[in-house]
Design a protein around this motif. Structure first.
Motif, PDB file in Angstrom:
ATOM      1  N   LEU A  32     -65.644  58.017   3.851  1.00 54.40           N
ATOM      2  CA  LEU A  32     -65.232  56.654   3.908  1.00 54.40           C
ATOM      3  C   LEU A  32     -65.555  55.987   5.079  1.00 54.40           C
ATOM      4  N   LEU A  33     -65.169  56.543   6.326  1.00 58.68           N
ATOM      5  CA  LEU A  33     -65.532  56.062   7.500  1.00 58.68           C
ATOM      6  C   LEU A  33     -66.888  55.958   7.991  1.00 58.68           C
ATOM      7  N   LEU A  34     -67.624  57.060   7.407  1.00 57.48           N
ATOM      8  CA  LEU A  34     -69.198  56.951   7.916  1.00 57.48           C
ATOM      9  C   LEU A  34     -69.854  55.823   7.033  1.00 57.48           C
ATOM     10  N   ILE A  35     -69.290  55.771   5.723  1.00 55.76           N
ATOM     11  CA  ILE A  35     -69.800  54.097   5.010  1.00 55.76           C
ATOM     12  C   ILE A  35     -69.512  52.995   5.767  1.00 55.76           C
ATOM     13  N   ILE A  36     -68.286  52.918   6.165  1.00 48.86           N
ATOM     14  CA  ILE A  36     -68.088  51.838   7.012  1.00 48.86           C
ATOM     15  C   ILE A  36     -68.932  51.677   8.425  1.00 48.86           C
TER      16      ILE A  36
ATOM     17  N   LEU B  21     -71.638  53.008   9.045  1.00 52.09           N
ATOM     18  CA  LEU B  21     -73.217  52.612   8.640  1.00 52.09           C
ATOM     19  C   LEU B  21     -73.161  51.189   7.907  1.00 52.09           C
ATOM     20  N   PHE B  22     -72.213  50.573   7.542  1.00 58.17           N
ATOM     21  CA  PHE B  22     -72.229  49.209   7.023  1.00 58.17           C
ATOM     22  C   PHE B  22     -72.171  48.309   8.213  1.00 58.17           C
ATOM     23  N   LEU B  23     -71.424  48.704   9.232  1.00 56.14           N
ATOM     24  CA  LEU B  23     -71.634  47.922  10.591  1.00 56.14           C
ATOM     25  C   LEU B  23     -72.801  48.052  11.616  1.00 56.14           C
ATOM     26  N   PHE B  24     -73.110  49.308  11.487  1.00 50.86           N
ATOM     27  CA  PHE B  24     -74.502  49.714  12.336  1.00 50.86           C
ATOM     28  C   PHE B  24     -76.001  49.388  11.649  1.00 50.86           C
ATOM     29  N   VAL B  25     -76.201  49.445  10.484  1.00 55.58           N
ATOM     30  CA  VAL B  25     -77.152  48.976  10.037  1.00 55.58           C
ATOM     31  C   VAL B  25     -77.889  47.747  10.197  1.00 55.58           C
ATOM     32  N   PRO B  26     -77.046  46.564  10.096  1.00 61.37           N
ATOM     33  CA  PRO B  26     -77.572  45.328  10.286  1.00 61.37           C
ATOM     34  C   PRO B  26     -77.796  45.197  11.853  1.00 61.37           C
ATOM     35  N   VAL B  27     -77.295  45.857  12.622  1.00 66.44           N
ATOM     36  CA  VAL B  27     -77.641  45.780  14.171  1.00 66.44           C
ATOM     37  C   VAL B  27     -78.774  46.384  14.497  1.00 66.44           C
ATOM     38  N   PHE B  28     -79.174  47.407  13.719  1.00 67.98           N
ATOM     39  CA  PHE B  28     -80.207  48.290  13.917  1.00 67.98           C
ATOM     40  C   PHE B  28     -81.325  47.526  13.474  1.00 67.98           C
ATOM     41  N   ILE B  29     -81.062  46.815  12.509  1.00 66.99           N
ATOM     42  CA  ILE B  29     -82.450  45.981  11.971  1.00 66.99           C
ATOM     43  C   ILE B  29     -82.856  44.877  13.006  1.00 66.99           C
ATOM     44  N   GLU B  30     -81.703  44.427  13.488  1.00 67.37           N
ATOM     45  CA  GLU B  30     -82.075  43.255  14.316  1.00 67.37           C
ATOM     46  C   GLU B  30     -82.571  43.989  15.683  1.00 67.37           C
ATOM     47  N   PHE B  31     -82.376  44.902  15.945  1.00 70.22           N
ATOM     48  CA  PHE B  31     -82.747  45.700  17.195  1.00 70.22           C
ATOM     49  C   PHE B  31     -84.321  45.985  16.852  1.00 70.22           C
ATOM     50  N   LEU B  32     -84.868  46.482  15.707  1.00 70.36           N
ATOM     51  CA  LEU B  32     -86.033  46.742  15.355  1.00 70.36           C
ATOM     52  C   LEU B  32     -87.074  45.481  15.242  1.00 70.36           C
ATOM     53  N   GLU B  33     -86.144  44.380  14.924  1.00 69.63           N
ATOM     54  CA  GLU B  33     -87.253  43.086  14.888  1.00 69.63           C
ATOM     55  C   GLU B  33     -87.135  42.309  16.090  1.00 69.63           C
ATOM     56  N   THR B  34     -86.027  42.365  17.147  1.00 68.95           N
ATOM     57  CA  THR B  34     -86.091  41.662  18.317  1.00 68.95           C
ATOM     58  C   THR B  34     -86.048  42.494  19.495  1.00 68.95           C
TER      59      THR B  34
ATOM     60  N   PRO C  50     -70.507  44.331  20.411  1.00 70.67           N
ATOM     61  CA  PRO C  50     -69.240  45.012  20.020  1.00 70.67           C
ATOM     62  C   PRO C  50     -69.327  45.569  18.749  1.00 70.67           C
ATOM     63  N   THR C  51     -70.018  44.950  17.786  1.00 71.74           N
ATOM     64  CA  THR C  51     -70.114  45.532  16.498  1.00 71.74           C
ATOM     65  C   THR C  51     -70.885  47.019  16.694  1.00 71.74           C
ATOM     66  N   LEU C  52     -72.009  47.258  17.454  1.00 69.88           N
ATOM     67  CA  LEU C  52     -72.415  48.415  17.780  1.00 69.88           C
ATOM     68  C   LEU C  52     -71.495  49.589  18.253  1.00 69.88           C
ATOM     69  N   ILE C  53     -70.765  49.078  19.244  1.00 71.60           N
ATOM     70  CA  ILE C  53     -69.490  50.247  19.885  1.00 71.60           C
ATOM     71  C   ILE C  53     -68.677  50.393  18.625  1.00 71.60           C
ATOM     72  N   THR C  54     -68.237  49.442  17.864  1.00 71.06           N
ATOM     73  CA  THR C  54     -66.945  49.747  16.876  1.00 71.06           C
ATOM     74  C   THR C  54     -67.801  50.771  15.801  1.00 71.06           C
ATOM     75  N   SER C  55     -69.050  50.312  15.379  1.00 70.59           N
ATOM     76  CA  SER C  55     -69.560  51.545  14.452  1.00 70.59           C
ATOM     77  C   SER C  55     -69.663  52.893  14.992  1.00 70.59           C
ATOM     78  N   GLY C  56     -70.005  52.949  16.298  1.00 70.71           N
ATOM     79  CA  GLY C  56     -69.965  54.361  17.009  1.00 70.71           C
ATOM     80  C   GLY C  56     -68.584  54.956  16.844  1.00 70.71           C
ATOM     81  N   VAL C  57     -67.705  54.088  17.341  1.00 71.24           N
ATOM     82  CA  VAL C  57     -66.190  54.686  17.270  1.00 71.24           C
ATOM     83  C   VAL C  57     -65.841  55.093  15.970  1.00 71.24           C
ATOM     84  N   ILE C  58     -66.210  54.327  14.961  1.00 71.41           N
ATOM     85  CA  ILE C  58     -65.758  54.643  13.449  1.00 71.41           C
ATOM     86  C   ILE C  58     -66.649  55.951  13.145  1.00 71.41           C
TER      87      ILE C  58
END
Length: 317
Positions: free
Chosen positions: A243-247, A249-262, A269-277
């Motif tokens: 469950l924690l892993l799904i949460i 990934l839910f936070l990390f994937v959009p940030v990672f896509i933005e990073f690939l594009e820009t 903060p969202t990246l840090i939160t996803s890393g802590v979870i």
């Protein structure tokens, strides 16, 4: 040599029914010794039980779990029959339930009340729903994917036990959670369980159940939660980790896509939160592995202690 049967009747303010309950089981099991454990009743339950011919013992620690703990510790028998003092269990099945134990065919026999008739006569709001939830949780956690029979009535107080079960059962609950704890312990420790449909007898007018649907129901669900965590830690923490892993990934994937594009991380903060979870998910899984090893060692020790108890019981015969 005649087998010894002990009828165990925990009572709290059951003056309206206790005499009839004692008389019914004296009739069905004339060879049995009947014990009434009075749990701080404020009426004359104890006097009436003694008058009816039962051995009366006072248990001053409030709660059905405390009563059962004392019963199992104090009494030695070849078969233990537990019934409620409210007269809601039909005594005609007592002999059949005891014979299954005495013939060595089971370690616990459950008197199943949960027929369509029971639900149609149950008047307390959400009581039947609560029974279904408890039954569903236990069968989902302990019988799915196994050859163990599904338990239909978890909350019934009409049961028989072998001496091996009675003397090895670690009573942890203090109240009405005791039946749930018994059922889960039997399933987890691979005791043989049999079920007999027994139906349900209405309480006499004026007799009221002391079980609170909401408070005691919440305690029962918490007991299931705690025992699942204690007995099946890898499964419990594994699902938590997923469950924690799904949460994460839910936070990390959009940030990672933005990073690939820009090539930028605008939502740091969202990246840090996803890393802590994600780290919490990893630690949860590791905890499950460690506690699973501990739980397996506890099962090994229980089996060894079970052999010792069996040896002692055989020597007493």
């Amino acid at each position: 040599m005649q087998k010894k049967i002990a009828v165990l009747i925990p009572c709290y303010n059951e003056s309206m029914t206790v005499e009839k309950v004692v008389a019914d089981y004296k009739r069905e099991l004339p060879e049995a010794t009947i014990y009434v454990y009075d749990n701080n009743s404020t009426d004359n339950t104890a006097e009436l039980a003694k008058k009816a011919g039962a051995i009366v013992v006072h248990e001053y620690r409030q709660g059905k779990g405390n009563v059962i703990r004392s019963m199992f510790r104090d009494i030695d028998a070849d078969c233990y029959l537990m019934v409620d003092g409210d007269g809601s269990h039909p005594s005609k099945y007592a002999k059949q339930m005891c014979e299954i134990i005495l013939e060595g065919k089971a370690d616990m026999v459950i008197g199943d009340r949960l027929s369509e008739e029971y639900f149609s006569r149950e008047t307390r709001a959400f009581h039947g729903i609560g029974n279904s939830i408890v039954r569903g949780c236990i069968n989902a956690f302990w019988t799915n994917g196994t050859n163990k029979p599904k338990v239909m009535d978890v909350m019934t107080g009409y049961r028989t036990f072998s001496p091996l079960f009675a003397k090895s059962f670690p009573v942890l609950s203090e109240g009405f959670e005791i039946e749930t704890e018994m059922t889960i312990h039997a399933l987890d420790k691979n005791f043989v369980i049999k079920t007999i449909p027994v139906g349900f007898v209405e309480r006499p007018e004026g007799s009221v159940s002391t079980m609170n649907t909401y408070i005691d129901g919440a305690k029962v669900l918490m007991t299931i939660f705690n025992l699942y965590r204690n007995y099946r830690p890898l499964s419990f923490f594994g699902w938590l980790s997923l469950l924690l892993l799904i949460i994460a990934l839910f936070l990390f994937v959009p940030v990672f896509i933005e990073f690939l594009e820009t090539s930028m991380v605008p939502r740091f903060p969202t990246l840090i939160t996803s890393g802590v979870i994600g780290l919490a998910a990893f630690l949860s899984f590791i905890c499950g592995l460690i506690l699973d090893t501990s739980a397996k060692n506890a099962r090994k020790n229980f089996e060894i202690n079970l052999n010792i108890i069996k040896l002692l019981l055989d020597k007493q015969k």
